[in-house]
Design a protein around this motif. Structure first.
Motif, PDB file in Angstrom:
ATOM      1  N   ILE A 107       1.080  -1.265  -0.418  1.00 48.02           N
ATOM      2  CA  ILE A 107      -0.111  -0.101  -0.060  1.00 48.02           C
ATOM      3  C   ILE A 107       0.877   1.550  -0.539  1.00 48.02           C
ATOM      4  O   ILE A 107       0.813   2.680  -0.403  1.00 48.02           O
ATOM      5  CB  ILE A 107      -1.073   0.116   1.600  1.00 48.02           C
ATOM      6  N   ASP A 158       2.009   0.158   7.766  1.00 48.52           N
ATOM      7  CA  ASP A 158       2.303   0.041   6.798  1.00 48.52           C
ATOM      8  C   ASP A 158       3.636   0.371   6.420  1.00 48.52           C
ATOM      9  O   ASP A 158       4.218   0.601   5.182  1.00 48.52           O
ATOM     10  CB  ASP A 158       1.399   0.257   5.886  1.00 48.52           C
ATOM     11  N   ALA A 204     -10.858  -2.906   9.989  1.00 49.40           N
ATOM     12  CA  ALA A 204      -9.751  -2.762   8.163  1.00 49.40           C
ATOM     13  C   ALA A 204      -9.618  -3.636   7.643  1.00 49.40           C
ATOM     14  O   ALA A 204      -9.742  -3.730   6.269  1.00 49.40           O
ATOM     15  CB  ALA A 204      -7.661  -2.946   8.700  1.00 49.40           C
ATOM     16  N   TYR A 208     -10.176  -1.859   4.104  1.00 46.49           N
ATOM     17  CA  TYR A 208      -8.844  -2.283   3.043  1.00 46.49           C
ATOM     18  C   TYR A 208      -9.426  -3.444   1.707  1.00 46.49           C
ATOM     19  O   TYR A 208      -8.151  -3.755   0.929  1.00 46.49           O
ATOM     20  CB  TYR A 208      -7.504  -2.387   3.708  1.00 46.49           C
ATOM     21  N   ASN A 210     -10.098  -6.436   1.638  1.00 44.83           N
ATOM     22  CA  ASN A 210      -9.955  -7.393   2.441  1.00 44.83           C
ATOM     23  C   ASN A 210     -10.561  -8.673   2.137  1.00 44.83           C
ATOM     24  O   ASN A 210      -9.885  -9.889   1.609  1.00 44.83           O
ATOM     25  CB  ASN A 210      -8.669  -7.901   3.356  1.00 44.83           C
ATOM     26  N   THR A 222      -7.172   0.353  -2.495  1.00 42.51           N
ATOM     27  CA  THR A 222      -7.074   1.300  -1.099  1.00 42.51           C
ATOM     28  C   THR A 222      -7.702   2.899  -1.825  1.00 42.51           C
ATOM     29  O   THR A 222      -8.699   3.118  -0.049  1.00 42.51           O
ATOM     30  CB  THR A 222      -6.469   0.281  -0.210  1.00 42.51           C
ATOM     31  N   ALA A 227      -3.069  -1.800  -3.376  1.00 36.90           N
ATOM     32  CA  ALA A 227      -2.984  -2.716  -1.932  1.00 36.90           C
ATOM     33  C   ALA A 227      -2.049  -3.086  -1.280  1.00 36.90           C
ATOM     34  O   ALA A 227      -1.396  -2.675  -0.898  1.00 36.90           O
ATOM     35  CB  ALA A 227      -3.834  -4.353  -2.845  1.00 36.90           C
ATOM     36  N   LEU A 228      -3.347  -3.547  -0.126  1.00 37.43           N
ATOM     37  CA  LEU A 228      -1.896  -4.299   1.094  1.00 37.43           C
ATOM     38  C   LEU A 228      -1.715  -5.200   0.572  1.00 37.43           C
ATOM     39  O   LEU A 228      -2.539  -6.546   0.819  1.00 37.43           O
ATOM     40  CB  LEU A 228      -2.967  -3.750   2.536  1.00 37.43           C
ATOM     41  N   ARG A 297     -11.189   2.585   9.699  1.00 33.23           N
ATOM     42  CA  ARG A 297     -10.835   1.397  10.865  1.00 33.23           C
ATOM     43  C   ARG A 297     -10.629   1.770  12.573  1.00 33.23           C
ATOM     44  O   ARG A 297     -10.547   1.112  12.875  1.00 33.23           O
ATOM     45  CB  ARG A 297      -9.586   1.346  10.085  1.00 33.23           C
ATOM     46  N   TYR A 390      -8.965   8.564  -0.687  1.00 31.92           N
ATOM     47  CA  TYR A 390      -9.142   6.861   0.900  1.00 31.92           C
ATOM     48  C   TYR A 390      -9.674   8.528   2.432  1.00 31.92           C
ATOM     49  O   TYR A 390     -10.199   7.844   3.110  1.00 31.92           O
ATOM     50  CB  TYR A 390      -7.111   7.537   1.134  1.00 31.92           C
ATOM     51  N   PRO A 489     -11.983   3.680   0.710  1.00 33.99           N
ATOM     52  CA  PRO A 489     -12.344   2.534   1.565  1.00 33.99           C
ATOM     53  C   PRO A 489     -13.710   3.412   1.793  1.00 33.99           C
ATOM     54  O   PRO A 489     -14.733   2.087   2.483  1.00 33.99           O
ATOM     55  CB  PRO A 489     -11.586   3.972   3.009  1.00 33.99           C
ATOM     56  N   ASN A 492     -14.911   0.009  -0.078  1.00 31.10           N
ATOM     57  CA  ASN A 492     -14.822  -0.945   0.030  1.00 31.10           C
ATOM     58  C   ASN A 492     -15.465  -1.312   1.855  1.00 31.10           C
ATOM     59  O   ASN A 492     -16.018  -2.668   2.024  1.00 31.10           O
ATOM     60  CB  ASN A 492     -13.463  -0.976   0.938  1.00 31.10           C
TER      61      ASN A 492
END
Length: 640
Positions: A107, A158, A204, A208, A210, A222, A227-228, A297, A390, A489, A492
């Motif tokens: 990320i 991160d 999270a 993100y 996931n 993201t 991506a994370l 988050r 973001y 976010p 997501n």
């Protein structure tokens, strides 16, 4: 009735996304694409990173190649553009001769400065797999060089959790390799990732994406990065801290000037300037988006006014000397005039959000009303780097309100509201029952009022989680909100909410801190984490005093349980302890983090207990185990 499959964009959503193309943004402007691709040297093919020990894929951008096409109706075209910039530009890039970045291996970016004899690594990413792959790519393309120093810009995982992928912690502990951080880094990084870690990690997974598969109807980006990474994490304590603005360091022959920026994007953060390269690293204080004054988050609310002031200080300190600006995310900006103009508009972005949110609050509006009214002026809103990719304007407006005034809006009706399940049952009863609410919500859905559908059906779901019709219709509404979202976010969150409503809470492994993270965690932070995990009601009436003697460091601690509270006292021993435990610090950490058990340590001769061993076992039974996948959009289990 709705079904469990993803839907196409509704006519309302398609129209809303088409309208973005006709708004203040100039989609014909390709400057960001030129900058994101400038200086490209090489990447890895396929863009997939795996863990050697078990072959698990920890990072994979192969599945986002669909971003090469035009934005579909299921994606906000502004967010799609950002997803392209992040997801399609990956690998090793030259910023200027001597400064290189590996982008979209995680990320964040990992930056490498070419010193006299080796690499200075800035921000070694989230996982060891990603940071090791980034370093290997740089060595392959630019020539093998040893890591001579590490700089970590701030206290978010991160930017530091992949440190073990580029350095042996023994070399840091011995001082052979400087590891430079802002003052307060250790406390802030571990308090965020350990004390509130379980709830943040669960949220999270939504933030993100996931849980989402890459797809035009699901995960795009993201916003902060492509991506994370889901690889191996670790923590290495720093051996050099920057405490004041104006401090300098010379690392492997490279001079660096530092500016402290605490309490802005992170509680412990700094930016720095390289005079030799005329290059300014802005850490994560500025990026090509509006950042989070409050992150969904969960984290401490950030100070938008201080944020703006610190960017202004960067302009004053370095603006007349810089020729390139780069950061820990996204791509650089070349040229003094362009870079300073960008910094000024990022400065004014956070100042505007701060000032106007408080203006509206002082007129008597609550945080929801402030968020609904606030809009950026065209001079700021037209810049792609000020958009909601973001952070989000509405959430940041609420964050400013909460920073100054807290969550309560002054209305006594909101002073002690019912929790969701109790409120849901009452709302549904007042609304004439679930069937009536669903029927009206279906009409609202047809009218395109997805926000209201999600809000009102949440009451039905909280009152009765078995109401499949309500859950599926709410999922459809969340999905359309996700398709329209400009914030990565927010998209997501909406789409993960729809996923949970349709398929239930996904299974997850019990939360466990990695050995690499445990090894670097100071004992003070571990004792704090233990106190947070203690179940107070279960501890009622218990009174213990334990002495810990650490065989490797020769340190001693007293740990007491009294009044349902766990306290620790460094350098102290109780003369009449319940028990005394002798072991190495790492073994103690692994024991209390439930990575190892007492019986195994005792069998291996690594743990000695004098006194009431059963009392320590009783203490261990008083700690909660956190479920990594508790419900978010459906009722939580009843508490006792």
């Amino acid at each position: 009735m709705s079904d469990i499959n993803p839907k196409e964009a509704s006519a309302t959503t398609a129209a809303a996304n088409a309208a973005v193309m006709d708004g203040v943004l100039d989609f014909s402007d390709r400057q960001s694409f030129e900058d994101a691709g400038r200086g490209f040297i090489a990447t890895i093919d396929p863009i997939t990173i795996t863990r050697e020990s078990d072959g698990k894929t920890t990072y994979d951008l192969e599945a986002v190649k669909f971003l090469e096409g035009e934005a579909p109706a299921t994606a906000n075209p502004s967010l799609w553009r950002m997803a392209q910039l992040n997801g399609l530009n990956h690998g090793l890039f030259e910023v200027v001769s001597g400064i290189y970045q590996v982008r979209s291996f995680d990320i964040a970016n990992m930056t490498l400065i070419k010193g006299e004899t080796g690499w200075i690594v800035i921000d070694p990413l989230t996982s060891s797999e990603s940071s090791a792959a980034a370093l290997a790519l740089a060595n392959r393309e630019l020539g093998e060089r040893p890591v001579k120093a590490i700089i970590i810009t701030h206290s978010h995982a991160d930017h530091f959790a992949g440190t073990l992928g580029v350095v042996d912690p023994a070399d840091v502990a011995s001082g052979k390799i400087p590891l430079v951080t802002p003052v307060g880094f250790t406390q802030e990084s571990l308090s965020e990732n350990v004390l509130a870690g379980p709830v943040m990690q669960r949220r999270a997974t939504y933030m993100y994406g996931n849980l989402l598969k890459p797809d035009p109807k699901a995960f795009l980006t993201t916003g902060l990065g492509a991506a994370l990474s889901m690889g191996t994490t670790g923590f290495v304590p720093p051996n050099d801290e920057i405490c004041e603005t104006g401090e300098t360091r010379v690392l492997d022959g490279i001079e660096i000037e530092f500016q402290m920026t605490p309490g802005t994007e992170a509680p412990a953060e700094m930016v720095f300037f390289f005079p030799q390269f005329k290059a300014l690293c802005m850490s994560e204080i500025t990026s090509h988006h509006m950042h989070n004054v409050y992150t969904p988050r969960g984290a401490q609310v950030r100070d938008a006014l201080a944020w703006s002031a610190q960017i202004n200080e960067s302009i004053d300190l370095f603006g007349d000397r810089l020729e390139v600006e780069f950061a820990s995310h996204h791509w650089p900006i070349w040229g003094r005039e362009r870079a300073v103009d960008y910094l000024k508009k990022q400065r004014d972005l956070y100042k505007y959000v701060h000032d106007q949110s408080l203006r509206l609050a002082n007129l008597g509006y609550n945080k929801e009303e402030v968020a609904e009214q606030l809009e950026l002026p065209t001079s700021l809103a037209k810049e792609f780097y000020n958009r909601d990719y973001y952070g989000a304007l509405a959430a940041n407006a609420k964050a400013v309100y909460v920073k100054y005034l807290g969550h309560f809006d002054g209305n006594p009706a909101n002073l002690f509201p019912h929790p969701p399940t109790a409120a849901g049952a009452r709302y549904v009863k007042f609304m004439g029952g679930a069937d009536n609410v669903i029927a009206q919500a279906r009409q609202s859905f047809d009218d395109g009022d997805y926000r209201w559908v999600a809000e009102v059906l949440n009451h039905v779901i909280m009152a009765d989680e078995t109401n499949t019709e309500a859950k599926l219709l709410a999922a459809d509404a969340l999905e359309q909100l996700g398709y329209q979202a400009e914030s990565g976010p927010w998209r997501n969150f909406y789409l993960c909410g729809a996923l949970e409503l349709r398929h239930g809470v996904p299974e997850g492994r019990p939360l466990q801190v990695s050995e690499g993270m445990a090894a670097g965690m100071p004992l003070e932070n571990l004792f704090q984490a233990m106190a947070v995990r203690l179940n107070g009601p279960k501890a009622d009436g218990k009174n213990f005093a334990f002495n810990f003697e650490f065989t490797d460091t020769k340190e001693s601690y007293e740990l007491t349980l009294e009044n349902c509270v766990l306290n620790y006292f460094p350098g102290r021993s109780n003369p009449r302890p319940t028990a005394t435990l002798k072991l190495a610090t790492l073994d103690f950490k692994l024991l209390m983090l439930q990575v190892r058990d007492a019986a195994t340590l005792m069998g291996d001769g690594k743990l000695e207990i004098e006194g009431e061993a059963l009392a320590f076992a009783e203490l261990a039974g008083l700690f909660d185990k956190f479920n990594p996948r508790w419900p978010i959009v459906t009722p939580r289990p009843a508490w006792s």
